[in-house]
Design a protein around this motif. Structure first.
Motif, PDB file in Angstrom:
ATOM      1  N   PRO A 180       0.810  -1.239   0.000  1.00  0.00           N
ATOM      2  CA  PRO A 180       0.000   0.000   0.000  1.00  0.00           C
ATOM      3  C   PRO A 180       0.837   1.280   0.000  1.00  0.00           C
ATOM      4  CG  PRO A 180      -0.124  -1.123   2.130  1.00  0.00           C
ATOM      5  CD  PRO A 180       0.539  -2.068   1.181  1.00  0.00           C
ATOM      6  N   GLU A 181       2.119   1.177   0.337  1.00  0.00           N
ATOM      7  CA  GLU A 181       2.935   2.392   0.360  1.00  0.00           C
ATOM      8  C   GLU A 181       3.654   2.656  -0.958  1.00  0.00           C
ATOM      9  OE1 GLU A 181       5.292   2.262   3.924  1.00  0.00           O
ATOM     10  OE2 GLU A 181       3.462   2.252   5.149  1.00  0.00           O
ATOM     11  N   MET A 182       3.347   1.831  -1.968  1.00  0.00           N
ATOM     12  CA  MET A 182       3.933   2.091  -3.292  1.00  0.00           C
ATOM     13  C   MET A 182       3.061   3.113  -4.017  1.00  0.00           C
ATOM     14  SD  MET A 182       6.737   0.864  -4.327  1.00  0.00           S
ATOM     15  CE  MET A 182       6.604   0.956  -6.107  1.00  0.00           C
ATOM     16  N   PRO A 183       3.641   4.178  -4.531  1.00  0.00           N
ATOM     17  CA  PRO A 183       2.834   5.171  -5.247  1.00  0.00           C
ATOM     18  C   PRO A 183       2.280   4.611  -6.555  1.00  0.00           C
ATOM     19  CG  PRO A 183       5.174   5.780  -5.279  1.00  0.00           C
ATOM     20  CD  PRO A 183       5.057   4.574  -4.406  1.00  0.00           C
ATOM     21  N   ARG A 184       1.052   4.999  -6.872  1.00  0.00           N
ATOM     22  CA  ARG A 184       0.408   4.545  -8.114  1.00  0.00           C
ATOM     23  C   ARG A 184       1.169   5.007  -9.347  1.00  0.00           C
ATOM     24  NH1 ARG A 184      -5.023   3.189  -7.094  1.00  0.00           N
ATOM     25  NH2 ARG A 184      -5.692   3.737  -4.991  1.00  0.00           N
TER      26      ARG A 184
END
Ligand code: FMN
Lengths: 192, 320
Positions: A72-76
């Motif tokens: 979830p902490e990976m940027p889109r």
């Protein structure tokens, strides 16, 4: 930017949300984590290192969309760039934080490329990943945090990815080069 | 662990053997595909095989072999393509590649470095060639500019000189005529003086005779004697005057001679000057300016123009 990625099928069974535990997992420097997908990003192959590090059995990943291990902490914006680059038939190197089935995370330096059949037609995608140097991850993390913070200021996924992609493009422009040059400046100075 | 492992205990030996055979067949297909260059080929597990540790290990080993070959082919060709396109920052990552793969990666990376160095030298040579072209261009342009200006000026002064020379030769002609008539006048004056001289001598003789006759006449001739003496004085004065005039006429004649020979020299010089002016005009404007139709000799201004256009063509080549 165009979202060229076809919609993957919904995850099989109860696709539970895994809570990141903050535990970091690594793998050996001489190992490669390999996976292949169909043109939609559905996993068609995962090697033993992939399964061991992610904590999944082969039957858990085969036929699943690749965002199965999305952290979830990976940027889109990074995945948007990944799919845009692949759509142009180009390779991409990227530092990616992945989420294992038990909530642990593991950083990889991924190389992603399109796969072509004997007739030159696109048959899917391939990725092999190496263990990154901790210093490289330290250098890339502030950029990702910035992109993620930007994304969280927007109510919809669409607006979020547009805003952070713009921020990424601006950052790259400020540094006077391309994304490729940015990632290679990190690789060249921090990886051996 | 052997065929008769705990998990295989539910299977008969024949079933177990068939499982192995099936796996060997499928792995043979994978190897054949890989041998044909299909690096997408992988061994796939089914639950029965997954349960046999040896087969599972073989499956993983075969796939690892294919994974590394696949990764190497993808990454090395991309690295070489990038280098060929001048994107030298794209290295081949040696991490994760072992043995021959790693040495090959090292070799490719050093080839890439060599290509980069060569490309750097090529760029450097290109840069210095362009710099040379720029310098050459500014020199040639300045030079042809100067030549053009000089030839315009020369052409103008040559035509001015030609006009002046023509005027000078006309004036020399006029002066020569004036001198000739002056010389002729001197000769005529000399003749007249000679005549006057003769008259004066005659008069002096007559005066002498008159004096003698007057003496002979005595008192009666006294007055006549005075007249005769006056006449003699007059004749003497005339003689002295003609001497002075003769001397002056001679001086004038000598002066005229000197001027005449000087004028002759000036005339020759002006003639030579005319030829020189023609030469300059031909050199500057081309021979066609003198004899239209014959444009075989190029003038200085045409040459300057030609030099400029040749240099421009050469520079275009140089800057490619
Ligand atoms: C060959 C290939 C490999 C991929 N590997 C990963 C990966 O390791 N981790 C990941 O989060 N996404 C990976 N992706 C991207 C996912 O398909 C997906 O775009 C991403 O996880 C974002 O998911 P989301 O769109 O649901 O946010 C990969 C895609 C391809 C085509």
């Amino acid at each position: 930017m165009l979202d060229t990625r076809p919609a993957p099928p919904p995850a099989r069974g109860a696709h539970r949300t895994i809570r990141p535990t903050g535990v970091e997992r690594t793998f050996a420097a001489d190992e490669l984590i390999v996976s292949k997908t169909d043109p939609r990003g559905v996993i068609t192959y995962a090697n033993d290192v992939f399964l061991r590090v992610s904590g999944y059995a082969a039957r858990d990943v085969m036929g699943q969309p690749h965002n199965l291990i999305r952290h979830p902490e990976m940027p889109r914006a990074v995945f948007q760039l990944l799919w845009d680059t692949l759509a142009q038939g180009q390779e991409l190197f990227a530092y990616i934080n992945n989420l294992a089935s038990d909530g642990a995370h593991y950083w990889v330096l991924a190389h992603v490329t399109p796969s072509h059949g004997p007739d030159g037609r696109l048959i899917g995608y391939h990725s092999n990943r190496r263990k990154p140097s901790p210093r490289a991850v330290d250098r890339i993390r502030p950029l990702y945090d910035q992109l993620l913070a930007e994304e969280r200021r927007h109510p919809t996924a669409k607006a979020a990815v547009a805003a952070s992609s713009r921020l990424l493009a601006e950052t790259i422009e400020q540094r006077g080069g391309s994304y490729e040059e940015l990632v290679w400046s990190v690789i060249s100075s921090e990886e051996r | 662990m052997g065929i008769r492992g705990t998990r295989a205990s539910s299977r008969t030996d024949a079933e177990e053997l068939e499982l192995y055979r099936a796996f060997v067949r499928s792995l043979t297909d994978v190897c054949d595909a890989a041998a044909r260059g299909d690096l997408e080929a992988r061994s796939h597990l089914d639950p029965a095989i997954e349960a046999v540790p040896e087969l599972r290990t073989l499956h993983d080993a075969a796939n690892r072999m294919l994974d590394v070959a696949d990764a190497f082919v993808r990454e090395s060709s991309a690295a070489l393509t990038s280098a060929a396109e001048g994107r030298f920052h794209r290295r081949l990552l040696e991490r994760g590649l072992l043995g021959a793969y790693r040495s090959s990666a090292t070799a490719i990376n050093s080839a890439r470095a060599a290509m980069q160095e060569t490309a750097g030298r090529v760029i450097e040579a290109q840069t210095s060639r362009l710099r040379m072209a720029d310098e050459f261009e500014s020199v040639v342009l300045a030079m042809s500019e100067q030549v053009a200006t000089a030839s315009t000026e020369m052409s103008a002064s040559a035509s001015g000189l030609g006009t002046a020379a023509a005027a000078a030769s006309t004036e020399v002609g006029t002066a020569q005529q004036t001198i000739a008539s002056l010389t002729q006048s001197s000769a005529e004056i000399r003749e007249i003086i000679a005549m006057i001289d003769a008259v004066a001598a005659q008069t002096r003789l007559l005066a002498l005779n008159a004096t003698i006759e007057a003496a002979r006449a005595g008192e009666a001739g006294k007055g006549f004697a005075v007249v005769a003496s006056e006449v003699k004085d007059l004749a003497d004065q005339t003689g002295r005057a003609t001497e002075r005039v003769t001397a002056q006429v001679e001086q004038i004649r000598q002066a005229a001679d000197a001027v005449a020979s000087g004028m002759g020299t000036v005339g020759t010089t002006v003639g030579e000057m005319n030829a020189l002016v023609d030469g300059i005009t031909a050199a500057v404007d081309g021979s066609s300016s003198l004899s239209p139709g014959a444009d075989d000799t190029t003038g200085l201004s045409q040459m300057a123009e030609k030099l400029r256009s040749e240099a421009t063509g050469f520079l275009a080549e140089m800057r490619r």
